[in-house]
Design a protein around this motif. Structure first.
Motif, PDB file in Angstrom:
ATOM      1  N   ILE A  93     -80.673 -37.184 -47.095  1.00  9.78           N
ATOM      2  CA  ILE A  93     -81.416 -37.220 -46.108  1.00  9.78           C
ATOM      3  C   ILE A  93     -81.302 -36.853 -44.812  1.00  9.78           C
ATOM      4  CG2 ILE A  93     -83.776 -38.295 -45.619  1.00  9.78           C
ATOM      5  CD1 ILE A  93     -83.590 -40.063 -48.129  1.00  9.78           C
ATOM      6  N   ASP A  94     -81.362 -36.076 -43.829  1.00 12.36           N
ATOM      7  CA  ASP A  94     -81.136 -35.820 -42.946  1.00 12.36           C
ATOM      8  C   ASP A  94     -82.412 -35.390 -41.901  1.00 12.36           C
ATOM      9  OD1 ASP A  94     -79.626 -35.103 -40.268  1.00 12.36           O
ATOM     10  OD2 ASP A  94     -78.079 -35.715 -41.474  1.00 12.36           O
ATOM     11  N   THR A  95     -82.386 -35.864 -40.782  1.00 16.53           N
ATOM     12  CA  THR A  95     -83.470 -35.437 -39.720  1.00 16.53           C
ATOM     13  C   THR A  95     -83.229 -34.148 -39.016  1.00 16.53           C
ATOM     14  OG1 THR A  95     -82.442 -36.793 -37.813  1.00 16.53           O
ATOM     15  CG2 THR A  95     -84.356 -38.011 -39.208  1.00 16.53           C
ATOM     16  N   ASN A  96     -82.090 -33.796 -39.273  1.00 17.85           N
ATOM     17  CA  ASN A  96     -81.627 -32.341 -38.382  1.00 17.85           C
ATOM     18  C   ASN A  96     -81.457 -31.368 -39.300  1.00 17.85           C
ATOM     19  OD1 ASN A  96     -80.349 -30.254 -37.114  1.00 17.85           O
ATOM     20  ND2 ASN A  96     -78.914 -31.837 -35.871  1.00 17.85           N
ATOM     21  N   PRO A  97     -82.493 -30.397 -39.054  1.00 21.22           N
ATOM     22  CA  PRO A  97     -82.701 -29.232 -40.072  1.00 21.22           C
ATOM     23  C   PRO A  97     -81.397 -28.369 -40.042  1.00 21.22           C
ATOM     24  CG  PRO A  97     -83.991 -28.705 -38.119  1.00 21.22           C
ATOM     25  CD  PRO A  97     -83.512 -30.017 -38.054  1.00 21.22           C
ATOM     26  N   LEU A  98     -80.756 -28.319 -38.819  1.00 23.66           N
ATOM     27  CA  LEU A  98     -79.442 -27.780 -39.041  1.00 23.66           C
ATOM     28  C   LEU A  98     -78.577 -28.013 -40.008  1.00 23.66           C
ATOM     29  CD1 LEU A  98     -77.288 -25.727 -37.543  1.00 23.66           C
ATOM     30  CD2 LEU A  98     -76.583 -27.661 -36.348  1.00 23.66           C
ATOM     31  N   TYR A  99     -78.291 -29.374 -40.085  1.00 22.50           N
ATOM     32  CA  TYR A  99     -77.461 -30.003 -41.442  1.00 22.50           C
ATOM     33  C   TYR A  99     -78.116 -29.740 -42.638  1.00 22.50           C
ATOM     34  CZ  TYR A  99     -74.907 -32.516 -37.736  1.00 22.50           C
ATOM     35  OH  TYR A  99     -74.015 -33.011 -36.880  1.00 22.50           O
ATOM     36  N   VAL A 100     -79.413 -29.909 -42.824  1.00 20.87           N
ATOM     37  CA  VAL A 100     -79.873 -29.695 -44.133  1.00 20.87           C
ATOM     38  C   VAL A 100     -79.856 -28.286 -44.737  1.00 20.87           C
ATOM     39  CG1 VAL A 100     -82.292 -29.577 -45.426  1.00 20.87           C
ATOM     40  CG2 VAL A 100     -81.566 -31.624 -43.806  1.00 20.87           C
ATOM     41  N   ASP A 101     -80.196 -27.157 -43.715  1.00 25.32           N
ATOM     42  CA  ASP A 101     -79.955 -25.875 -44.157  1.00 25.32           C
ATOM     43  C   ASP A 101     -78.576 -25.383 -44.494  1.00 25.32           C
ATOM     44  OD1 ASP A 101     -80.955 -23.039 -43.876  1.00 25.32           O
ATOM     45  OD2 ASP A 101     -79.422 -22.742 -42.388  1.00 25.32           O
ATOM     46  N   TYR A 102     -77.501 -26.159 -43.708  1.00 29.18           N
ATOM     47  CA  TYR A 102     -76.232 -25.690 -43.955  1.00 29.18           C
ATOM     48  C   TYR A 102     -75.645 -26.581 -45.390  1.00 29.18           C
ATOM     49  CZ  TYR A 102     -70.966 -26.450 -43.929  1.00 29.18           C
ATOM     50  OH  TYR A 102     -69.607 -26.257 -44.164  1.00 29.18           O
ATOM     51  N   LEU A 103     -76.026 -27.650 -45.765  1.00 30.29           N
ATOM     52  CA  LEU A 103     -75.916 -28.243 -46.968  1.00 30.29           C
ATOM     53  C   LEU A 103     -76.623 -27.723 -48.230  1.00 30.29           C
ATOM     54  CD1 LEU A 103     -76.587 -31.986 -45.894  1.00 30.29           C
ATOM     55  CD2 LEU A 103     -74.318 -30.906 -46.327  1.00 30.29           C
ATOM     56  N   ARG A 104     -77.581 -27.076 -47.955  1.00 28.68           N
ATOM     57  CA  ARG A 104     -78.449 -26.180 -48.925  1.00 28.68           C
ATOM     58  C   ARG A 104     -77.436 -25.098 -49.332  1.00 28.68           C
ATOM     59  NH1 ARG A 104     -84.567 -27.078 -47.000  1.00 28.68           N
ATOM     60  NH2 ARG A 104     -84.895 -29.162 -47.885  1.00 28.68           N
ATOM     61  N   LYS A 105     -76.956 -24.423 -48.598  1.00 26.71           N
ATOM     62  CA  LYS A 105     -76.362 -23.231 -48.805  1.00 26.71           C
ATOM     63  C   LYS A 105     -74.840 -23.445 -49.207  1.00 26.71           C
ATOM     64  CE  LYS A 105     -78.660 -20.545 -45.031  1.00 26.71           C
ATOM     65  NZ  LYS A 105     -78.475 -20.062 -43.478  1.00 26.71           N
ATOM     66  N   PHE A 107     -73.743 -26.513 -51.108  1.00 25.77           N
ATOM     67  CA  PHE A 107     -73.517 -27.027 -52.224  1.00 25.77           C
ATOM     68  C   PHE A 107     -74.578 -26.626 -53.326  1.00 25.77           C
ATOM     69  CE2 PHE A 107     -72.042 -30.270 -49.192  1.00 25.77           C
ATOM     70  CZ  PHE A 107     -70.961 -30.771 -49.815  1.00 25.77           C
ATOM     71  N   ARG A 108     -74.052 -25.884 -54.320  1.00 25.93           N
ATOM     72  CA  ARG A 108     -74.812 -25.289 -55.191  1.00 25.93           C
ATOM     73  C   ARG A 108     -75.011 -26.277 -56.527  1.00 25.93           C
ATOM     74  NH1 ARG A 108     -77.689 -21.342 -52.709  1.00 25.93           N
ATOM     75  NH2 ARG A 108     -76.283 -20.027 -51.489  1.00 25.93           N
ATOM     76  N   ASP A 109     -74.479 -27.345 -56.607  1.00 25.48           N
ATOM     77  CA  ASP A 109     -74.520 -28.044 -57.756  1.00 25.48           C
ATOM     78  C   ASP A 109     -76.100 -28.465 -57.983  1.00 25.48           C
ATOM     79  OD1 ASP A 109     -74.348 -30.655 -59.348  1.00 25.48           O
ATOM     80  OD2 ASP A 109     -72.268 -30.597 -58.847  1.00 25.48           O
ATOM     81  N   SER A 110     -76.342 -28.149 -59.319  1.00 22.61           N
ATOM     82  CA  SER A 110     -77.762 -28.640 -59.624  1.00 22.61           C
ATOM     83  C   SER A 110     -78.302 -30.141 -59.369  1.00 22.61           C
ATOM     84  CB  SER A 110     -78.147 -28.267 -61.040  1.00 22.61           C
ATOM     85  OG  SER A 110     -77.350 -28.985 -61.985  1.00 22.61           O
ATOM     86  N   ARG A 111     -77.255 -31.236 -59.349  1.00 26.47           N
ATOM     87  CA  ARG A 111     -77.587 -32.305 -59.034  1.00 26.47           C
ATOM     88  C   ARG A 111     -77.617 -32.734 -57.724  1.00 26.47           C
ATOM     89  NH1 ARG A 111     -72.047 -34.805 -61.156  1.00 26.47           N
ATOM     90  NH2 ARG A 111     -71.394 -33.000 -59.955  1.00 26.47           N
ATOM     91  N   PHE A 112     -77.656 -31.695 -56.757  1.00 26.73           N
ATOM     92  CA  PHE A 112     -77.560 -32.171 -55.314  1.00 26.73           C
ATOM     93  C   PHE A 112     -79.021 -31.553 -54.783  1.00 26.73           C
ATOM     94  CE2 PHE A 112     -76.969 -30.481 -50.860  1.00 26.73           C
ATOM     95  CZ  PHE A 112     -76.544 -31.595 -50.485  1.00 26.73           C
ATOM     96  N   HIS A 113     -79.325 -32.375 -54.010  1.00 30.55           N
ATOM     97  CA  HIS A 113     -80.801 -32.202 -53.310  1.00 30.55           C
ATOM     98  C   HIS A 113     -80.562 -32.679 -52.080  1.00 30.55           C
ATOM     99  CE1 HIS A 113     -82.570 -31.727 -57.477  1.00 30.55           C
ATOM    100  NE2 HIS A 113     -81.622 -32.873 -57.464  1.00 30.55           N
ATOM    101  N   ALA A 114     -80.809 -31.666 -50.783  1.00 38.60           N
ATOM    102  CA  ALA A 114     -80.974 -32.030 -49.382  1.00 38.60           C
ATOM    103  C   ALA A 114     -82.295 -31.912 -48.879  1.00 38.60           C
ATOM    104  CB  ALA A 114     -80.071 -30.915 -48.783  1.00 38.60           C
ATOM    105  N   VAL A 115     -82.676 -32.960 -48.142  1.00 35.32           N
ATOM    106  CA  VAL A 115     -84.156 -33.199 -47.725  1.00 35.32           C
ATOM    107  C   VAL A 115     -84.114 -33.485 -46.327  1.00 35.32           C
ATOM    108  CG1 VAL A 115     -86.016 -34.811 -47.780  1.00 35.32           C
ATOM    109  CG2 VAL A 115     -84.787 -34.376 -50.034  1.00 35.32           C
ATOM    110  N   HIS A 116     -85.063 -32.584 -45.530  1.00 35.40           N
ATOM    111  CA  HIS A 116     -85.140 -32.896 -44.185  1.00 35.40           C
ATOM    112  C   HIS A 116     -86.398 -33.692 -44.059  1.00 35.40           C
ATOM    113  CE1 HIS A 116     -87.244 -31.114 -40.242  1.00 35.40           C
ATOM    114  NE2 HIS A 116     -86.151 -31.980 -39.856  1.00 35.40           N
ATOM    115  N   GLY A 117     -85.828 -35.042 -43.538  1.00 32.31           N
ATOM    116  CA  GLY A 117     -86.816 -36.195 -43.335  1.00 32.31           C
ATOM    117  C   GLY A 117     -86.224 -37.353 -42.725  1.00 32.31           C
ATOM    118  N   SER A 118     -86.978 -38.519 -42.898  1.00 25.27           N
ATOM    119  CA  SER A 118     -86.469 -39.704 -42.236  1.00 25.27           C
ATOM    120  C   SER A 118     -86.057 -40.638 -43.620  1.00 25.27           C
ATOM    121  CB  SER A 118     -87.419 -40.545 -41.443  1.00 25.27           C
ATOM    122  OG  SER A 118     -87.083 -41.643 -41.236  1.00 25.27           O
ATOM    123  N   ALA A 119     -84.951 -41.476 -43.137  1.00 31.21           N
ATOM    124  CA  ALA A 119     -84.508 -42.274 -44.057  1.00 31.21           C
ATOM    125  C   ALA A 119     -85.312 -43.440 -44.502  1.00 31.21           C
ATOM    126  CB  ALA A 119     -83.025 -42.913 -43.795  1.00 31.21           C
ATOM    127  N   ALA A 120     -86.249 -43.889 -43.570  1.00 26.94           N
ATOM    128  CA  ALA A 120     -87.461 -44.553 -43.619  1.00 26.94           C
ATOM    129  C   ALA A 120     -88.265 -44.572 -44.757  1.00 26.94           C
ATOM    130  CB  ALA A 120     -88.042 -44.913 -42.385  1.00 26.94           C
TER     131      ALA A 120
END
Length: 211
Positions: A93-105, A107-120
């Protein structure tokens, strides 16, 4: 195009974008730090020594759901995926869409999920991924510089989302995070890693099995 007017009309990428392309992962990390310095714990990704020590107490055979706050460019992601069981889930979970977009591109592992949002909002995010809780939550968020009220909210939500016997794994440059953790976790183990830029405090807050 030729001529002075044509050359002047060519859109030039910003210095930050050119740096990101040139330095790859390091460029993306640095650009994210420049954009949201209060939400990034360090200008340098964690060392392999910090990664090894931070993940050492995890019972990987038992771990079905692992959550990370503030993954940045994924310094911990591959080490976690290398250890995680085949039917496990890693939610970052990250609040920065830059990081989320990078991670989604990246990591291709089906177990991996990147979310744009708050840890709260971790409880809702974990439920949205079909899970009833998390076994471990890792955080490198800078609790000492988070906006007012965010640190306590994250600590409370983390305790709520963790299954009994799970742990909140935190690495910081200061001990401020422990103050928030202590309100919810009765047992907090502590460590230190010198071989990191900067040397950092390590905390493992355990949720009692009878909670």
């Amino acid at each position: 195009m030729t001529g002075h007017q044509g050359v002047g009309a060519i859109a030039r990428p910003s210095l930050r974008k050119r740096a990101a392309r040139f330095f790859g992962q390091w460029g993306v990390f640095f650009r994210g730090f420049i954009e949201e310095p209060r939400m990034v714990g360090s200008i340098i990704p964690s060392s392999r020594f910090t990664i090894e020590k931070m993940l050492a107490p995890v019972d990987w055979q038992r771990c079905k759901v692992f959550v990370e706050y503030g993954p940045g460019v994924g310094t911990f992601c591959q080490p976690v995926l290398d250890r995680l069981r085949r039917d496990g889930t890693l939610i970052v979970i990250d609040t920065n869409p830059l990081y989320v977009d990078y991670l989604r591109k990246h990591f291709r592992d089906s177990r991996f999920h990147a979310v744009h949002g708050s840890a709260a909002d971790v409880v809702e995010i974990v439920k949205a991924h079909g899970c009833d809780g998390a076994d471990y939550v890792l955080s490198g968020l800078p609790f000492s510089t988070l906006p007012e009220g965010v640190g306590p909210a994250i600590a409370q939500a983390t305790h709520e989302v963790l299954r009994p016997g799970g742990a909140f794994l935190v690495y910081q440059f200061s001990a401020r995070a422990r103050d928030f953790m202590a309100r919810h976790f009765r047992r907090i183990d502590r460590g230190f890693e010198f071989w990191n830029v900067l040397p950092c405090q390590l905390f493992w807050g355990w949720k009692d099995r009878d909670t």
